[in-house]
Design a protein around this motif. Structure first.
Motif, PDB file in Angstrom:
ATOM      1  N   LEU B  29      45.763  40.895  39.843  1.00 56.31           N
ATOM      2  CA  LEU B  29      45.774  39.438  39.952  1.00 56.31           C
ATOM      3  C   LEU B  29      46.277  38.807  38.663  1.00 56.31           C
ATOM      4  O   LEU B  29      47.043  37.835  38.690  1.00 56.31           O
ATOM      5  CB  LEU B  29      44.371  38.917  40.283  1.00 56.31           C
ATOM      6  CG  LEU B  29      43.899  39.150  41.725  1.00 56.31           C
ATOM      7  CD1 LEU B  29      42.452  38.712  41.877  1.00 56.31           C
ATOM      8  CD2 LEU B  29      44.777  38.371  42.703  1.00 56.31           C
ATOM      9  N   ALA B  33      49.509  36.500  38.584  1.00 60.15           N
ATOM     10  CA  ALA B  33      49.313  35.086  38.259  1.00 60.15           C
ATOM     11  C   ALA B  33      50.136  34.693  37.040  1.00 60.15           C
ATOM     12  O   ALA B  33      50.736  33.607  36.996  1.00 60.15           O
ATOM     13  CB  ALA B  33      47.825  34.804  38.018  1.00 60.15           C
TER      14      ALA B  33
ATOM     15  N   PRO C  81      38.488  37.682  42.778  1.00 60.57           N
ATOM     16  CA  PRO C  81      38.792  37.922  44.192  1.00 60.57           C
ATOM     17  C   PRO C  81      37.897  37.119  45.140  1.00 60.57           C
ATOM     18  O   PRO C  81      38.363  36.643  46.171  1.00 60.57           O
ATOM     19  CB  PRO C  81      38.555  39.424  44.356  1.00 60.57           C
ATOM     20  CG  PRO C  81      38.829  39.988  43.012  1.00 60.57           C
ATOM     21  CD  PRO C  81      38.331  38.949  42.046  1.00 60.57           C
ATOM     22  N   ILE C  84      39.321  33.705  45.408  1.00 63.06           N
ATOM     23  CA  ILE C  84      40.545  33.712  46.211  1.00 63.06           C
ATOM     24  C   ILE C  84      40.222  33.939  47.684  1.00 63.06           C
ATOM     25  O   ILE C  84      40.804  33.307  48.569  1.00 63.06           O
ATOM     26  CB  ILE C  84      41.513  34.782  45.663  1.00 63.06           C
ATOM     27  CG1 ILE C  84      42.029  34.333  44.288  1.00 63.06           C
ATOM     28  CG2 ILE C  84      42.662  35.026  46.625  1.00 63.06           C
ATOM     29  CD1 ILE C  84      42.906  35.346  43.602  1.00 63.06           C
ATOM     30  N   ILE C  88      41.166  31.751  50.863  1.00 67.54           N
ATOM     31  CA  ILE C  88      41.881  32.323  52.018  1.00 67.54           C
ATOM     32  C   ILE C  88      41.128  32.006  53.308  1.00 67.54           C
ATOM     33  O   ILE C  88      41.726  31.669  54.332  1.00 67.54           O
ATOM     34  CB  ILE C  88      42.061  33.850  51.835  1.00 67.54           C
ATOM     35  CG1 ILE C  88      43.099  34.133  50.754  1.00 67.54           C
ATOM     36  CG2 ILE C  88      42.453  34.513  53.150  1.00 67.54           C
ATOM     37  CD1 ILE C  88      43.266  35.618  50.414  1.00 67.54           C
ATOM     38  N   LEU C 118      40.024  26.105  46.300  1.00 66.89           N
ATOM     39  CA  LEU C 118      39.773  26.965  45.139  1.00 66.89           C
ATOM     40  C   LEU C 118      38.640  26.397  44.279  1.00 66.89           C
ATOM     41  O   LEU C 118      37.791  27.153  43.778  1.00 66.89           O
ATOM     42  CB  LEU C 118      41.050  27.100  44.301  1.00 66.89           C
ATOM     43  CG  LEU C 118      42.128  28.029  44.867  1.00 66.89           C
ATOM     44  CD1 LEU C 118      43.464  27.825  44.150  1.00 66.89           C
ATOM     45  CD2 LEU C 118      41.692  29.497  44.763  1.00 66.89           C
TER      46      LEU C 118
END
Lengths: 169, 169, 169
Positions: B29, B33, C81, C84, C88, C118
């Motif tokens: 990531l 990023a 994660p 994220i 998602i 986010l």
């Protein structure tokens, strides 16, 4: 190859049967690759075969809806999910193909396409619950799916549209 | 980030290596990023860099094809699936990006893109089977993929089209 | 149904929680199917309801971002994660819908859509790490996401664009 194998791969991911059958049994790849090669080579003659192709597509739809629902039943999902997974197996490959080439997937257009797949998957799931033997249940359910799809093609039938909407056919 | 990580995520789903490496090792990531941030910030200057970007893209294609095939070999799949999973790792991220922004994926256009990825993955899978040591096999296979891709770019070579079709370039 | 369930299905695949909750708990399918049926039946009147629909959509975005991040935290993924995966969960369903009907997904347009998701996911993940109790943390994070999204809609705010780019709004 995506059209042939995509639906089963999506189903196998969702029921956690990984790696997908496609990748653990070489015969899937072999059959799909052979078919692709034939279509690639003789593609310019295929437009003469619209009608046989529609029949083959309806047969594939029926086979995948029934076999997809039966495989899902063997895993840890309920009855409604098994029906939906059967329909996903049937329409998933063509949907992936259409998205990749920038077309609206056939399953979202007004043709009868998802409905026969759902009907076939529903019948085989109910028959299994009632203890019917596998082969007659599967053949009957596939025949129902095939019949509805071919009636739709023959008589240009459409899935119901929202009330008040003009049809974009 | 989808372009960089998408192919590996698809591979990890298909070989049941979940959660994907992307989500269990923070460095993926972080690198993706950082790259995205650079491109976001300096994007208006990037059109001057078409040629270096094509070279970097070919390098990424080669790296992903070879590393994707090697990772797949370590899981429960056959040889042909490992080759295909290598190619999916290489082209999957760019394909997801193109689908999301409404473009036909580069892998479906007539450029040489899937073929070098398949060639690199094939060579590394064969070399592993023959007992070659990892590093030379990987470097050689990646060099083959990179070479075919750059030849394709340099001489405007195309993947074979179905016979009789006009090319839509 | 894809809009409602798609984001959670992608999250459950990525954290290896298979079959997805959607398929192991029938209530998900029932709620999504009921909502779809209402929209299908009364669709022609829905254009009068743009404003309530935007509010409901922002509420769903907040709920999915927070619940998605919390579920991911319970599985074997890191903090970044989890953030994220929350985002998602929130934007994945609408993105799948938009791809299928051939639109650029809303999350890739210039509106504030990914940023509130986010932010909500980030706040709930940080609060959990600091040992906050679940309910206040979740409500606060969801309120933050909802607030940013509604401010964006109300004042037509946009996500930052790359420097030098004309906005394509």
């Amino acid at each position: 190859m995506i059209t042939a194998l995509g639906g089963g791969i999506i189903r196998d991911i969702l029921i956690d049967s990984l790696p997908p059958a496609t990748f653990s049994d070489w015969r899937y790849l072999a059959v799909a690759a052979s078919g692709s090669l034939v279509a690639f080579t003789f593609g310019r003659h295929l437009h003469r075969l619209t009608s046989p192709i529609l029949v083959l597509d309806a047969a594939g739809l029926s086979l995948f809806a029934v076999s997809g629902a039966l495989k899902a039943l063997n895993f840890d999902v309920g009855l409604a999910p098994a029906v939906i997974l059967g329909a996903i197996t049937a329409v998933g490959g063509g949907t992936m193909r259409d998205v990749l080439i920038g077309r609206i997937p056939v399953v979202l257009r007004s043709e009868l396409y998802a409905i026969p797949a759902l009907a076939g998957a529903l019948v085989v799931v109910i028959a299994e619950q009632l203890g019917a033997s596998d082969l007659p249940a599967a053949v009957g359910a596939a025949a129902l799916c095939f019949g509805i799809r071919m009636l739709g093609v023959r008589f240009d039938l459409h899935a119901p549209a929202p009330p008040g909407n003009d049809r974009d056919a």
